[in-house]
Design an enzyme around this catalytic site. Structure first.
Site, PDB file in Angstrom:
ATOM      1  N   GLY A  18       0.151   1.719  -7.963  1.00 20.54           N
ATOM      2  CA  GLY A  18       0.614   0.840  -9.041  1.00 20.54           C
ATOM      3  C   GLY A  18       1.924   0.122  -8.773  1.00 20.54           C
ATOM      4  O   GLY A  18       2.198  -0.335  -7.658  1.00 20.54           O
ATOM      5  N   VAL A  65       9.132  14.684 -11.214  1.00 20.44           N
ATOM      6  CA  VAL A  65      10.468  14.265 -11.682  1.00 20.44           C
ATOM      7  C   VAL A  65      10.894  14.949 -12.981  1.00 20.44           C
ATOM      8  O   VAL A  65      12.059  14.882 -13.352  1.00 20.44           O
ATOM      9  CB  VAL A  65      10.577  12.722 -11.846  1.00 20.44           C
ATOM     10  CG1 VAL A  65      10.381  12.010 -10.525  1.00 20.44           C
ATOM     11  CG2 VAL A  65       9.621  12.208 -12.919  1.00 20.44           C
ATOM     12  N   SER A 143       9.459  -1.017 -20.621  1.00 22.99           N
ATOM     13  CA  SER A 143       8.171  -1.650 -20.932  1.00 22.99           C
ATOM     14  C   SER A 143       8.378  -2.678 -22.040  1.00 22.99           C
ATOM     15  O   SER A 143       9.192  -2.464 -22.946  1.00 22.99           O
ATOM     16  CB  SER A 143       7.175  -0.589 -21.412  1.00 22.99           C
ATOM     17  OG  SER A 143       6.067  -1.212 -22.044  1.00 22.99           O
ATOM     18  N   TYR A 156       5.350   6.915 -26.208  1.00 20.71           N
ATOM     19  CA  TYR A 156       5.643   6.035 -25.071  1.00 20.71           C
ATOM     20  C   TYR A 156       6.780   5.064 -25.405  1.00 20.71           C
ATOM     21  O   TYR A 156       7.753   4.930 -24.653  1.00 20.71           O
ATOM     22  CB  TYR A 156       4.374   5.270 -24.698  1.00 20.71           C
ATOM     23  CG  TYR A 156       4.517   4.346 -23.518  1.00 20.71           C
ATOM     24  CD1 TYR A 156       4.607   4.855 -22.218  1.00 20.71           C
ATOM     25  CD2 TYR A 156       4.544   2.963 -23.685  1.00 20.71           C
ATOM     26  CE1 TYR A 156       4.723   4.004 -21.135  1.00 20.71           C
ATOM     27  CE2 TYR A 156       4.663   2.111 -22.608  1.00 20.71           C
ATOM     28  CZ  TYR A 156       4.750   2.634 -21.330  1.00 20.71           C
ATOM     29  OH  TYR A 156       4.871   1.784 -20.250  1.00 20.71           O
ATOM     30  N   LEU A 188       1.819  -5.787 -19.826  1.00 25.02           N
ATOM     31  CA  LEU A 188       0.567  -5.156 -19.373  1.00 25.02           C
ATOM     32  C   LEU A 188       0.251  -5.650 -17.957  1.00 25.02           C
ATOM     33  O   LEU A 188       0.075  -6.848 -17.747  1.00 25.02           O
ATOM     34  CB  LEU A 188      -0.569  -5.521 -20.334  1.00 25.02           C
ATOM     35  CG  LEU A 188      -1.914  -4.853 -20.055  1.00 25.02           C
ATOM     36  CD1 LEU A 188      -1.859  -3.366 -20.404  1.00 25.02           C
ATOM     37  CD2 LEU A 188      -3.031  -5.542 -20.842  1.00 25.02           C
TER      38      LEU A 188
HETATM   39  N1  LIG Z   1       0.983  -0.950 -15.795  1.00 29.19           N
HETATM   40  C1  LIG Z   1       1.498  -1.422 -16.917  1.00 29.19           C
HETATM   41  O1  LIG Z   1       0.844  -2.129 -17.673  1.00 29.19           O
HETATM   42  C2  LIG Z   1       2.917  -1.095 -17.291  1.00 29.19           C
HETATM   43  C3  LIG Z   1       3.563  -1.901 -18.235  1.00 29.19           C
HETATM   44  C4  LIG Z   1       4.881  -1.636 -18.579  1.00 29.19           C
HETATM   45  C5  LIG Z   1       5.531  -0.564 -17.980  1.00 29.19           C
HETATM   46  N2  LIG Z   1       4.878   0.211 -17.070  1.00 29.19           N
HETATM   47  C6  LIG Z   1       5.609   1.324 -16.485  1.00 29.19           C
HETATM   48  O2  LIG Z   1       5.620   1.206 -15.089  1.00 29.19           O
HETATM   49  C7  LIG Z   1       5.609   2.484 -14.474  1.00 29.19           C
HETATM   50  C8  LIG Z   1       4.434   2.577 -13.516  1.00 29.19           C
HETATM   51  O3  LIG Z   1       3.257   2.197 -14.181  1.00 29.19           O
HETATM   52  P1  LIG Z   1       1.855   2.160 -13.404  1.00 29.19           P
HETATM   53  O4  LIG Z   1       0.910   1.415 -14.257  1.00 29.19           O
HETATM   54  O5  LIG Z   1       2.076   1.747 -11.999  1.00 29.19           O
HETATM   55  O6  LIG Z   1       1.481   3.718 -13.491  1.00 29.19           O
HETATM   56  P2  LIG Z   1       0.373   4.550 -12.666  1.00 29.19           P
HETATM   57  O7  LIG Z   1      -0.120   5.581 -13.606  1.00 29.19           O
HETATM   58  O8  LIG Z   1      -0.576   3.652 -12.002  1.00 29.19           O
HETATM   59  O9  LIG Z   1       1.246   5.261 -11.539  1.00 29.19           O
HETATM   60  C9  LIG Z   1       2.235   6.176 -11.884  1.00 29.19           C
HETATM   61  C10 LIG Z   1       2.569   7.015 -10.677  1.00 29.19           C
HETATM   62  O10 LIG Z   1       3.532   7.980 -11.097  1.00 29.19           O
HETATM   63  C11 LIG Z   1       3.138   9.255 -10.624  1.00 29.19           C
HETATM   64  N3  LIG Z   1       3.652  10.294 -11.512  1.00 29.19           N
HETATM   65  C12 LIG Z   1       3.198  10.631 -12.746  1.00 29.19           C
HETATM   66  N4  LIG Z   1       3.918  11.644 -13.232  1.00 29.19           N
HETATM   67  C13 LIG Z   1       4.843  11.968 -12.294  1.00 29.19           C
HETATM   68  C14 LIG Z   1       5.869  12.943 -12.215  1.00 29.19           C
HETATM   69  N5  LIG Z   1       6.054  13.831 -13.212  1.00 29.19           N
HETATM   70  N6  LIG Z   1       6.648  12.990 -11.109  1.00 29.19           N
HETATM   71  C15 LIG Z   1       6.445  12.114 -10.101  1.00 29.19           C
HETATM   72  N7  LIG Z   1       5.480  11.177 -10.103  1.00 29.19           N
HETATM   73  C16 LIG Z   1       4.685  11.099 -11.200  1.00 29.19           C
HETATM   74  C17 LIG Z   1       1.626   9.220 -10.592  1.00 29.19           C
HETATM   75  O11 LIG Z   1       1.099  10.208  -9.705  1.00 29.19           O
HETATM   76  C18 LIG Z   1       1.368   7.794 -10.126  1.00 29.19           C
HETATM   77  O12 LIG Z   1       1.345   7.713  -8.712  1.00 29.19           O
HETATM   78  C19 LIG Z   1       5.582   3.490 -15.618  1.00 29.19           C
HETATM   79  O13 LIG Z   1       6.902   3.889 -15.929  1.00 29.19           O
HETATM   80  C20 LIG Z   1       5.004   2.671 -16.764  1.00 29.19           C
HETATM   81  O14 LIG Z   1       5.382   3.158 -18.028  1.00 29.19           O
HETATM   82  C21 LIG Z   1       3.585  -0.032 -16.710  1.00 29.19           C
END
Ligand SMILES: NC(=O)c1ccc[n+]([C@@H]2O[C@H](COP(=O)([O-])OP(=O)(O)OC[C@H]3O[C@@H](n4cnc5c(N)ncnc54)[C@H](O)[C@@H]3O)[C@@H](O)[C@H]2O)c1
Length: 251
Positions: A18, A65, A143, A156, A188
């Site tokens: 991601g 983390v 976010s 969240y 998103l």
């Molecule tokens: N994708 C979206 O639409 C979006 C939008 C706004 C914000 N975000 C934020 O961006 C960040 C990444 O989003 P994403 O969509 O790439 O998420 P994702 O779920 O695709 O990837 C998250 C990664 O974090 C890892 N992870 C989860 N818990 C963990 C922990 N306790 N310790 C270490 N690693 C951990 C997972 O294994 C995964 O590799 C997040 O903080 C999310 O809230 C995402």
């Protein structure tokens, strides 16, 4: 490869996939040595291998983390293998969709533990390394949902509010030491996990229509902003949240 971050060590949490993977790739392409931190060991190793194949330097470090001991061990390992880290990208986060009625205290705590506690722990763990180098760039992933009306995300949105508050507060305390802290707030975004959960709902199209820029967001849209905030050029920017969502939420 650019030289923006050459010689610097960057840590990216949740970098196995991601947005985190895109940040790790971009920071590496811009010259940083990268610690790919994740609970997903195989995923983190694959990302580190890909970076190495492209001529960069990266190491995978397994870490939850939300666990203080894990974070302490991870920070020591990063320093031992790559040297003192001065770029810390707090990206690991959970975003389960749960209505307020169904939201248990346990589910609330789990999201808070990763999204908020995790960022606090990682920042604390790398303070010594950043101070040693008299330079630091903390980038926390918030976010745009913090500024939107979307049900099912009490836990969240509250955790992302904590991220923004944490960012402002640490920026205040660390400013005198040459360490900045900023947040990016994506909209998103088409990461694999979100596409899997949301593609069928039509939410990507709905969001795109409401944005000023009418297409879905991809991780690379955010990576350049993160790299900029981590750079020398961003030295006078701190405590800010940059919304990167195609112009949906105005901050
Ligand atoms: N994708 C979206 O639409 C979006 C939008 C706004 C914000 N975000 C934020 O961006 C960040 C990444 O989003 P994403 O969509 O790439 O998420 P994702 O779920 O695709 O990837 C998250 C990664 O974090 C890892 N992870 C989860 N818990 C963990 C922990 N306790 N310790 C270490 N690693 C951990 C997972 O294994 C995964 O590799 C997040 O903080 C999310 O809230 C995402």
């Amino acid at each position: 490869l650019s030289t923006t971050h050459s010689g610097r060590v960057a840590v990216v949490t949740g970098a196995a996939t991601g947005l985190g993977r895109a940040f790790a790739d971009r920071l590496s392409a811009d010259g940083a040595l990268v610690a790919v931190v994740d609970v997903d060991e195989a995923g983190a190793q694959a990302v580190a291998r890909e970076i190495t194949k492209r001529g960069g330097e990266a190491v995978a470090v397994v870490c939850d983390v939300s666990r203080p001991d894990d974070v302490t061990r991870m920070a020591l390992e990063v320093e031992r293998v790559l040297g003192p880290a001065t770029i810390v990208v707090n990206n690991a986060g959970l975003s389960p969709h749960i209505s307020l009625d169904d939201l248990t205290f346990e589910a609330w705590r789990q999201v808070m533990a990763v999204n908020a506690d995790g960022m606090f722990l990682v920042i604390k763990a790398f303070l010594g390394q950043m101070r040693h180098e008299r330079f630091g760039r903390i980038v926390n992933v918030a976010s745009n949902t913090y500024g939107l009306v979307i049900p099912g995300f009490t836990h969240y949105v509250a955790s992302k509010g904590a991220v923004i508050g944490l960012t402002r507060a640490v920026a205040t305390e660390l400013g005198p030491e040459g360490i900045t802290a900023n947040a990016v707030a994506p909209g998103l975004t088409r990461t694999e996990s979100v596409v899997e959960r949301m593609e069928a709902t039509g939410l990507f199209e709905q969001m795109a229509q409401m944005q000023a820029i009418k297409r879905s967001e991809v991780p690379e849209d955010v990576a350049g902003v993160v790299s900029f905030l981590a750079s020398e050029d961003a030295r006078f920017v701190t405590g800010q949240t940059i919304v990167v969502d195609g112009g949906l939420v105005r901050h």
